[in-house]
Design a protein around this motif. Structure first.
Motif, PDB file in Angstrom:
ATOM      1  N   PRO A  85       0.811  -1.235   0.000  1.00  0.00           N
ATOM      2  CA  PRO A  85       0.000   0.000   0.000  1.00  0.00           C
ATOM      3  C   PRO A  85       0.837   1.276   0.000  1.00  0.00           C
ATOM      4  O   PRO A  85       0.463   2.270  -0.627  1.00  0.00           O
ATOM      5  CB  PRO A  85      -0.823  -0.115   1.301  1.00  0.00           C
ATOM      6  CG  PRO A  85      -0.782  -1.557   1.669  1.00  0.00           C
ATOM      7  CD  PRO A  85       0.532  -2.068   1.189  1.00  0.00           C
ATOM      8  N   VAL A  86       1.982   1.235   0.699  1.00  0.00           N
ATOM      9  CA  VAL A  86       2.819   2.435   0.791  1.00  0.00           C
ATOM     10  C   VAL A  86       3.414   2.789  -0.568  1.00  0.00           C
ATOM     11  O   VAL A  86       3.410   3.953  -0.989  1.00  0.00           O
ATOM     12  CB  VAL A  86       3.937   2.205   1.835  1.00  0.00           C
ATOM     13  CG1 VAL A  86       4.997   3.292   1.738  1.00  0.00           C
ATOM     14  CG2 VAL A  86       3.344   2.179   3.232  1.00  0.00           C
ATOM     15  N   VAL A  87       3.957   1.793  -1.277  1.00  0.00           N
ATOM     16  CA  VAL A  87       4.577   2.073  -2.572  1.00  0.00           C
ATOM     17  C   VAL A  87       3.522   2.446  -3.610  1.00  0.00           C
ATOM     18  O   VAL A  87       3.782   3.253  -4.508  1.00  0.00           O
ATOM     19  CB  VAL A  87       5.444   0.878  -3.029  1.00  0.00           C
ATOM     20  CG1 VAL A  87       6.071   1.158  -4.394  1.00  0.00           C
ATOM     21  CG2 VAL A  87       6.546   0.603  -2.003  1.00  0.00           C
ATOM     22  N   VAL A  88       2.321   1.890  -3.501  1.00  0.00           N
ATOM     23  CA  VAL A  88       1.241   2.321  -4.400  1.00  0.00           C
ATOM     24  C   VAL A  88       1.014   3.823  -4.252  1.00  0.00           C
ATOM     25  O   VAL A  88       0.848   4.553  -5.246  1.00  0.00           O
ATOM     26  CB  VAL A  88      -0.062   1.540  -4.106  1.00  0.00           C
ATOM     27  CG1 VAL A  88      -1.257   2.214  -4.771  1.00  0.00           C
ATOM     28  CG2 VAL A  88       0.052   0.105  -4.604  1.00  0.00           C
ATOM     29  N   ARG A  89       1.000   4.307  -3.026  1.00  0.00           N
ATOM     30  CA  ARG A  89       0.819   5.755  -2.803  1.00  0.00           C
ATOM     31  C   ARG A  89       2.037   6.543  -3.271  1.00  0.00           C
ATOM     32  O   ARG A  89       1.910   7.623  -3.863  1.00  0.00           O
ATOM     33  CB  ARG A  89       0.554   6.026  -1.327  1.00  0.00           C
ATOM     34  CG  ARG A  89      -0.828   5.575  -0.853  1.00  0.00           C
ATOM     35  CD  ARG A  89      -1.054   5.898   0.620  1.00  0.00           C
ATOM     36  NE  ARG A  89      -2.386   5.508   1.048  1.00  0.00           N
ATOM     37  CZ  ARG A  89      -3.461   6.266   0.959  1.00  0.00           C
ATOM     38  NH1 ARG A  89      -3.350   7.486   0.438  1.00  0.00           N
ATOM     39  NH2 ARG A  89      -4.632   5.841   1.382  1.00  0.00           N
ATOM     40  N   ALA A  90       3.246   6.012  -2.995  1.00  0.00           N
ATOM     41  CA  ALA A  90       4.464   6.726  -3.374  1.00  0.00           C
ATOM     42  C   ALA A  90       4.594   6.855  -4.888  1.00  0.00           C
ATOM     43  O   ALA A  90       5.109   7.862  -5.393  1.00  0.00           O
ATOM     44  CB  ALA A  90       5.683   5.999  -2.807  1.00  0.00           C
ATOM     45  N   ASP A  91       4.120   5.858  -5.631  1.00  0.00           N
ATOM     46  CA  ASP A  91       4.242   5.858  -7.092  1.00  0.00           C
ATOM     47  C   ASP A  91       2.894   6.094  -7.773  1.00  0.00           C
ATOM     48  O   ASP A  91       2.647   5.604  -8.874  1.00  0.00           O
ATOM     49  CB  ASP A  91       4.835   4.527  -7.565  1.00  0.00           C
ATOM     50  CG  ASP A  91       6.320   4.419  -7.263  1.00  0.00           C
ATOM     51  OD1 ASP A  91       6.992   5.461  -7.271  1.00  0.00           O
ATOM     52  OD2 ASP A  91       6.807   3.300  -7.008  1.00  0.00           O
ATOM     53  N   ALA A  92       2.040   6.867  -7.123  1.00  0.00           N
ATOM     54  CA  ALA A  92       0.701   7.117  -7.674  1.00  0.00           C
ATOM     55  C   ALA A  92       0.760   7.764  -9.058  1.00  0.00           C
ATOM     56  O   ALA A  92      -0.159   7.608  -9.867  1.00  0.00           O
ATOM     57  CB  ALA A  92      -0.095   8.011  -6.714  1.00  0.00           C
ATOM     58  N   ALA A  93       1.868   8.456  -9.376  1.00  0.00           N
ATOM     59  CA  ALA A  93       1.996   9.098 -10.685  1.00  0.00           C
ATOM     60  C   ALA A  93       2.036   8.088 -11.820  1.00  0.00           C
ATOM     61  O   ALA A  93       1.798   8.452 -12.980  1.00  0.00           O
ATOM     62  CB  ALA A  93       3.265   9.955 -10.721  1.00  0.00           C
ATOM     63  N   LEU A  94       2.321   6.824 -11.502  1.00  0.00           N
ATOM     64  CA  LEU A  94       2.369   5.787 -12.535  1.00  0.00           C
ATOM     65  C   LEU A  94       0.983   5.302 -12.929  1.00  0.00           C
ATOM     66  O   LEU A  94       0.850   4.498 -13.855  1.00  0.00           O
ATOM     67  CB  LEU A  94       3.211   4.604 -12.058  1.00  0.00           C
ATOM     68  CG  LEU A  94       4.688   4.891 -11.771  1.00  0.00           C
ATOM     69  CD1 LEU A  94       5.374   3.627 -11.273  1.00  0.00           C
ATOM     70  CD2 LEU A  94       5.378   5.424 -13.020  1.00  0.00           C
ATOM     71  N   GLY A  95      -0.039   5.741 -12.201  1.00  0.00           N
ATOM     72  CA  GLY A  95      -1.400   5.321 -12.523  1.00  0.00           C
ATOM     73  C   GLY A  95      -1.593   3.830 -12.287  1.00  0.00           C
ATOM     74  O   GLY A  95      -1.139   3.291 -11.276  1.00  0.00           O
ATOM     75  N   PRO A  96      -2.225   3.120 -13.234  1.00  0.00           N
ATOM     76  CA  PRO A  96      -2.474   1.690 -13.039  1.00  0.00           C
ATOM     77  C   PRO A  96      -1.194   0.868 -12.877  1.00  0.00           C
ATOM     78  O   PRO A  96      -1.232  -0.224 -12.320  1.00  0.00           O
ATOM     79  CB  PRO A  96      -3.220   1.291 -14.325  1.00  0.00           C
ATOM     80  CG  PRO A  96      -3.823   2.552 -14.827  1.00  0.00           C
ATOM     81  CD  PRO A  96      -2.858   3.635 -14.465  1.00  0.00           C
ATOM     82  N   ALA A  97      -0.054   1.384 -13.365  1.00  0.00           N
ATOM     83  CA  ALA A  97       1.207   0.649 -13.239  1.00  0.00           C
ATOM     84  C   ALA A  97       1.755   0.678 -11.819  1.00  0.00           C
ATOM     85  O   ALA A  97       2.701  -0.045 -11.506  1.00  0.00           O
ATOM     86  CB  ALA A  97       2.247   1.229 -14.197  1.00  0.00           C
ATOM     87  N   ALA A  98       1.185   1.506 -10.943  1.00  0.00           N
ATOM     88  CA  ALA A  98       1.721   1.627  -9.588  1.00  0.00           C
ATOM     89  C   ALA A  98       1.627   0.320  -8.809  1.00  0.00           C
ATOM     90  O   ALA A  98       2.522  -0.003  -8.026  1.00  0.00           O
ATOM     91  CB  ALA A  98       0.988   2.744  -8.836  1.00  0.00           C
ATOM     92  N   LEU A  99       0.560  -0.457  -9.037  1.00  0.00           N
ATOM     93  CA  LEU A  99       0.395  -1.685  -8.264  1.00  0.00           C
ATOM     94  C   LEU A  99       1.409  -2.754  -8.631  1.00  0.00           C
ATOM     95  O   LEU A  99       2.040  -3.344  -7.741  1.00  0.00           O
ATOM     96  CB  LEU A  99      -1.030  -2.207  -8.381  1.00  0.00           C
ATOM     97  CG  LEU A  99      -1.348  -3.383  -7.449  1.00  0.00           C
ATOM     98  CD1 LEU A  99      -1.052  -3.041  -5.999  1.00  0.00           C
ATOM     99  CD2 LEU A  99      -2.801  -3.795  -7.605  1.00  0.00           C
ATOM    100  N   PRO A 100       1.647  -3.069  -9.926  1.00  0.00           N
ATOM    101  CA  PRO A 100       2.709  -4.028 -10.210  1.00  0.00           C
ATOM    102  C   PRO A 100       4.077  -3.569  -9.751  1.00  0.00           C
ATOM    103  O   PRO A 100       4.905  -4.381  -9.323  1.00  0.00           O
ATOM    104  CB  PRO A 100       2.650  -4.196 -11.735  1.00  0.00           C
ATOM    105  CG  PRO A 100       1.688  -3.211 -12.252  1.00  0.00           C
ATOM    106  CD  PRO A 100       0.856  -2.739 -11.125  1.00  0.00           C
ATOM    107  N   VAL A 101       4.336  -2.254  -9.810  1.00  0.00           N
ATOM    108  CA  VAL A 101       5.609  -1.734  -9.297  1.00  0.00           C
ATOM    109  C   VAL A 101       5.686  -1.937  -7.784  1.00  0.00           C
ATOM    110  O   VAL A 101       6.730  -2.324  -7.241  1.00  0.00           O
ATOM    111  CB  VAL A 101       5.769  -0.250  -9.676  1.00  0.00           C
ATOM    112  CG1 VAL A 101       6.926   0.395  -8.896  1.00  0.00           C
ATOM    113  CG2 VAL A 101       6.002  -0.113 -11.174  1.00  0.00           C
TER     114      VAL A 101
END
Length: 269
Positions: free
Chosen positions: A30-46
């Motif tokens: 959850p933390v990295v999803v928020r940190a990389d929110a600029a990636l849009g849908p790609a944030a979750l696999p990242v």
């Protein structure tokens, strides 16, 4: 999310690694999803890939500082480890093709089902009932056949495997203190191939647009900041573990599952 915030959250990651065997996955995703929110849908696999690297380093360090007598409880699980690794390779590879919403809600749904199972089925919050004349049994090793599905689900969701191994070891007869400690070496078997697959992957197209500096699917900035906070906490808590009553420890594990599931459910897509 700046480095100070990520490092502060890393402190919590280190605590969950030692106290609950989570290896950082539940906190990191959850933390990295928020940190990389600029990636849009790609944030979750990242986030899932970054979580695998954080879990790998954290679990390796936690295992290295775990007392040897505790680790000896893994005897009899040799066949489990290669199957965990094989399942993790398949799960990590599958994340490249899964729709982000599927991974997100599978993460939330799996945590919810696990929490209900731990709450309603005997054997986790307290000892499973046995007949008065039935002698206490020694803890049993986890069956090797469970390795592939555990590894695949853990790597696909980025949760490390402790959500499955800790309850299983608990019901096999281990106290929470031992079950959570043993989750770290088992997490290694999941996190190593998952991290390798993630690092070798191609960054999502959204990453190039955002200038994120990913290595494969991994966000090295977020991983490094989380580990900067986590590793000192692991060292301190392994050297001087807090004394937590077994049932309180089990209830806290269940509560943390619920909190992380809610955090992911309400994280903006």
């Amino acid at each position: 999310m700046d480095v100070m915030m990520l490092t502060a959250i890393g402190l919590l990651t280190g605590a969950t690694t030692v106290l609950f065997g989570f290896g950082g996955g539940f906190v990191a995703v959850p933390v990295v999803v928020r940190a990389d929110a600029a990636l849009g849908p790609a944030a979750l696999p990242v986030a899932t890939a970054t979580s695998a690297l954080v879990m790998l380093v954290g679990a390796a360090f936690a295992t290295a500082v775990t007392p040897r007598p505790v680790l000896l409880a893994l005897r009899g699980t040799g066949g489990l480890l290669p199957l965990l690794a094989a399942g993790a390779c398949a799960g990590a590879y599958a994340t490249r093709f899964a729709p982000p919403d599927l991974t997100r809600w599978a993460f939330v749904g799996y945590l919810a089902l696990t929490a209900l199972d731990l709450l309603l089925r005997p054997g986790f919050l307290g000892a499973a009932p046995r007949r008065p004349a039935e002698p206490a049994r020694a803890p049993r090793p986890l069956p090797a056949a469970a390795g592939a599905p555990i590894g695949a689900v853990a790597a696909f969701l980025g949760v490390g495997g402790s959500v499955m191994t800790v309850p299983a070891m608990r019901r096999a007869g281990h106290p929470m203190r031992v079950a959570t400690a043993l989750a770290n070496p088992l997490t290694l078997a999941v996190a190593l191939p998952a991290a390798a697959v993630s690092l070798a992957g191609s960054p999502p197209s959204a990453a190039a647009t955002a200038g994120s500096g990913l290595v494969g699917l991994v966000d090295p900035f977020a991983a490094g900041a989380l580990l900067l906070g986590a590793l000192p906490v692991i060292a301190v808590l392994r050297r001087r573990p807090p004394r937590i009553p077994d049932r309180v420890h089990a209830c806290a594990y269940l509560g943390l599952l619920a909190v992380v599931g809610l955090a992911m459910a309400f994280t903006p897509a």
